[in-house]
Design an enzyme around this catalytic site. Sequence first.
Site, PDB file in Angstrom:
ATOM      1  N   GLU A  60       2.654 -14.133  -3.779  1.00 30.89           N
ATOM      2  CA  GLU A  60       4.695 -13.178  -4.539  1.00 30.89           C
ATOM      3  C   GLU A  60       5.055 -13.333  -2.415  1.00 30.89           C
ATOM      4  O   GLU A  60       4.540 -13.534  -1.570  1.00 30.89           O
ATOM      5  CB  GLU A  60       3.732 -11.789  -4.556  1.00 30.89           C
ATOM      6  CG  GLU A  60       3.090 -11.834  -6.098  1.00 30.89           C
ATOM      7  CD  GLU A  60       2.612 -10.387  -6.420  1.00 30.89           C
ATOM      8  OE1 GLU A  60       2.705 -10.188  -7.770  1.00 30.89           O
ATOM      9  OE2 GLU A  60       2.766  -9.852  -5.684  1.00 30.89           O
ATOM     10  N   CYS A  91       9.029 -11.017   3.327  1.00 32.48           N
ATOM     11  CA  CYS A  91       7.373 -10.858   3.607  1.00 32.48           C
ATOM     12  C   CYS A  91       6.699 -11.772   2.509  1.00 32.48           C
ATOM     13  O   CYS A  91       6.793 -11.958   1.578  1.00 32.48           O
ATOM     14  CB  CYS A  91       6.754  -9.102   3.015  1.00 32.48           C
ATOM     15  SG  CYS A  91       5.039  -9.328   2.903  1.00 32.48           S
ATOM     16  N   CYS A 137      -7.570 -13.389  -0.766  1.00 30.02           N
ATOM     17  CA  CYS A 137      -7.650 -13.300   0.412  1.00 30.02           C
ATOM     18  C   CYS A 137      -9.020 -13.203   0.200  1.00 30.02           C
ATOM     19  O   CYS A 137      -9.753 -12.044   0.102  1.00 30.02           O
ATOM     20  CB  CYS A 137      -7.494 -11.876   1.054  1.00 30.02           C
ATOM     21  SG  CYS A 137      -7.506 -11.607   2.541  1.00 30.02           S
ATOM     22  N   CYS A 163     -10.829  -6.051   2.334  1.00 26.73           N
ATOM     23  CA  CYS A 163     -10.576  -4.383   2.211  1.00 26.73           C
ATOM     24  C   CYS A 163     -10.696  -4.080   0.667  1.00 26.73           C
ATOM     25  O   CYS A 163      -9.938  -4.036   0.210  1.00 26.73           O
ATOM     26  CB  CYS A 163      -9.502  -5.213   3.088  1.00 26.73           C
ATOM     27  SG  CYS A 163      -9.262  -5.339   4.531  1.00 26.73           S
ATOM     28  N   CYS A 214      -6.972  -2.312  -0.416  1.00 19.65           N
ATOM     29  CA  CYS A 214      -5.940  -3.221  -0.794  1.00 19.65           C
ATOM     30  C   CYS A 214      -6.558  -3.844  -2.564  1.00 19.65           C
ATOM     31  O   CYS A 214      -7.429  -4.571  -2.329  1.00 19.65           O
ATOM     32  CB  CYS A 214      -5.827  -4.039   0.601  1.00 19.65           C
ATOM     33  SG  CYS A 214      -5.510  -5.523   0.350  1.00 19.65           S
ATOM     34  N   GLU A 239      -4.842 -13.432   4.785  1.00 20.61           N
ATOM     35  CA  GLU A 239      -5.092 -13.872   5.993  1.00 20.61           C
ATOM     36  C   GLU A 239      -4.687 -14.404   6.823  1.00 20.61           C
ATOM     37  O   GLU A 239      -5.467 -15.565   6.479  1.00 20.61           O
ATOM     38  CB  GLU A 239      -6.691 -13.098   5.493  1.00 20.61           C
ATOM     39  CG  GLU A 239      -7.367 -12.811   7.338  1.00 20.61           C
ATOM     40  CD  GLU A 239      -6.462 -12.594   7.996  1.00 20.61           C
ATOM     41  OE1 GLU A 239      -6.164 -11.404   8.184  1.00 20.61           O
ATOM     42  OE2 GLU A 239      -5.914 -12.940   9.532  1.00 20.61           O
ATOM     43  N   SER A 284       0.878 -10.548  10.795  1.00 23.15           N
ATOM     44  CA  SER A 284      -0.044  -9.597  11.417  1.00 23.15           C
ATOM     45  C   SER A 284      -1.606 -10.076  10.472  1.00 23.15           C
ATOM     46  O   SER A 284      -1.860 -10.992   8.945  1.00 23.15           O
ATOM     47  CB  SER A 284       0.182  -8.887   9.535  1.00 23.15           C
ATOM     48  OG  SER A 284      -0.631  -7.349   9.879  1.00 23.15           O
ATOM     49  N   LEU A 291      -4.797  -2.134  11.855  1.00 25.33           N
ATOM     50  CA  LEU A 291      -6.226  -1.482  12.689  1.00 25.33           C
ATOM     51  C   LEU A 291      -7.326  -0.322  11.598  1.00 25.33           C
ATOM     52  O   LEU A 291      -8.518  -0.748  11.524  1.00 25.33           O
ATOM     53  CB  LEU A 291      -5.906  -0.334  13.747  1.00 25.33           C
ATOM     54  CG  LEU A 291      -6.697  -0.260  14.933  1.00 25.33           C
ATOM     55  CD1 LEU A 291      -7.430  -1.063  15.547  1.00 25.33           C
ATOM     56  CD2 LEU A 291      -6.016   0.858  16.031  1.00 25.33           C
ATOM     57  N   ASN A 292      -6.094   0.247  11.440  1.00 25.23           N
ATOM     58  CA  ASN A 292      -6.535   1.487  10.210  1.00 25.23           C
ATOM     59  C   ASN A 292      -7.864   2.174   9.911  1.00 25.23           C
ATOM     60  O   ASN A 292      -8.350   3.419   9.074  1.00 25.23           O
ATOM     61  CB  ASN A 292      -7.223   0.168   8.438  1.00 25.23           C
ATOM     62  CG  ASN A 292      -5.678  -0.112   8.071  1.00 25.23           C
ATOM     63  OD1 ASN A 292      -4.481  -0.540   8.680  1.00 25.23           O
ATOM     64  ND2 ASN A 292      -5.964  -1.079   7.441  1.00 25.23           N
ATOM     65  N   CYS A 328       3.274  -2.452   0.721  1.00 28.31           N
ATOM     66  CA  CYS A 328       1.977  -3.317   0.971  1.00 28.31           C
ATOM     67  C   CYS A 328       1.174  -3.327   0.404  1.00 28.31           C
ATOM     68  O   CYS A 328       0.872  -2.275   0.051  1.00 28.31           O
ATOM     69  CB  CYS A 328       2.271  -2.198   2.861  1.00 28.31           C
ATOM     70  SG  CYS A 328       2.888  -2.573   3.328  1.00 28.31           S
TER      71      CYS A 328
END
Length: 380
Positions: A97, A110, A117, A121, A124, A173, A204, A227-228, A345
């Site tokens: 996408e 984007c 990925c 995470c 996500c 990633e 990113s 960072l999160n 996101c």
Amino acid sequence: MSTPSPERSDLRSLSRSEVDALVVRLGEKPYRARQIFRWLHQKGAASFEEMSDLPAALRARLAGETRLVTLERAEERRSSDGTIKWTWRTEDGKLVESVYMPEPGRKTLCVSTQAGCAVGCTFCMTGTMGLVRNLTSGEIVDQVARVNRRLLELGEGAPPRPLTNLVFMGMGEPLHNYASVKAALDVLLSEDGPNFSNRHVTVSTSGIVPEMRRFGEETDVKLAVSLNATTDEVRDVLMPLNRRWPLGVLLAACRDFPMKRGRRITFEYVMLGGVNDSDEDAERLSRLVRGIPAKVNLIPYNENPGLGYRAPASGRVEAFRDRLLAANVTAVVRRNRGADIAAACGQLAAEGGPGDPRRRPRGGIGPGGTGPLTDGRPTG
Ligand code: SAH
Ligand code: SF4
């Protein structure tokens, strides 16, 4: 992981110097390389026939020696806020996408760098898929070419290219697909390609520490780091890669990053209600980034059904930002875009594909996937 490995190479994945070499090998005049490159990356040609100012014999030889891989538009969804999300089907049937976000004075795309990925995470949507495969550089740059063409068709923006900015923040990633991302950047920044300015391109990373320095040395685009969390305890849970490269190691890599003059690292911070959004987190965050030329992007969590995290309570994001500002940390809140079409996101999971929990119809968003294009009305 298997990336298609055809015998004839994909013309769109070749670097400029590889196209130069190909043209020489075919016994053609060197200027033909530039023409071909422009057809591919400025005009987004989807076939050899389109390259109308190349002699038919050359087009035939190109078609014989190479292939031209083009993403197929599987779906287009438009949000009430102007955001457009496209789902593309690759040659081998994978779905990826791209999300277009228009703002006054800037039109940003984007882009995805992988199908799925591997980082996993836990908040996500893409992370729940695991890695399907790396995208080729041709598939990365073609997202930009397809969208520029489509935006011109839709009357959004002016030739030669409506898009002004790129963020590598879609599925995947980027630093796990280093070679293709680097090759794609070379094309996207090149004069005979779309010619983006390095200041208008941001990559990113979730913090793949061993690749960060090299990335800083070999490219001159902007870096964002997700960072999160402000403690290893919380980051270990949110981002399993933290067990390998904990906060101290990641921030040391940021301090050592070969930063261009006047640049800053953008730290992305997804705010999860009750998880990482306390005043203490804000204080710790300001201490963590101290001494690093930095900007913090606060991203209120876009809830994904089934993942068990919530958006922060109302007022929390602003209170958090104000604490950062009071500590002299530049901080902005990133407005959620396209939430009504699951384009925000961390909601990218090639909706409608197998294994997508959102495939179940819910709240006005029907099952996605390979259905007809939307008619432009908001779907949410
Ligand atoms: N893999 C890279 C780039 C793509 S993710 C990375 O992680 O940096 C882009 C950003 O979206 C990351 O900062 C990530 O933390 C954030 N994100 C992921 N899921 C989200 C969600 N549901 N709501 C808000 N932000 C999210
Ligand atoms: Fe991968 Fe980024 Fe999602 Fe983490 S946040 S799973 S690194 S796409």
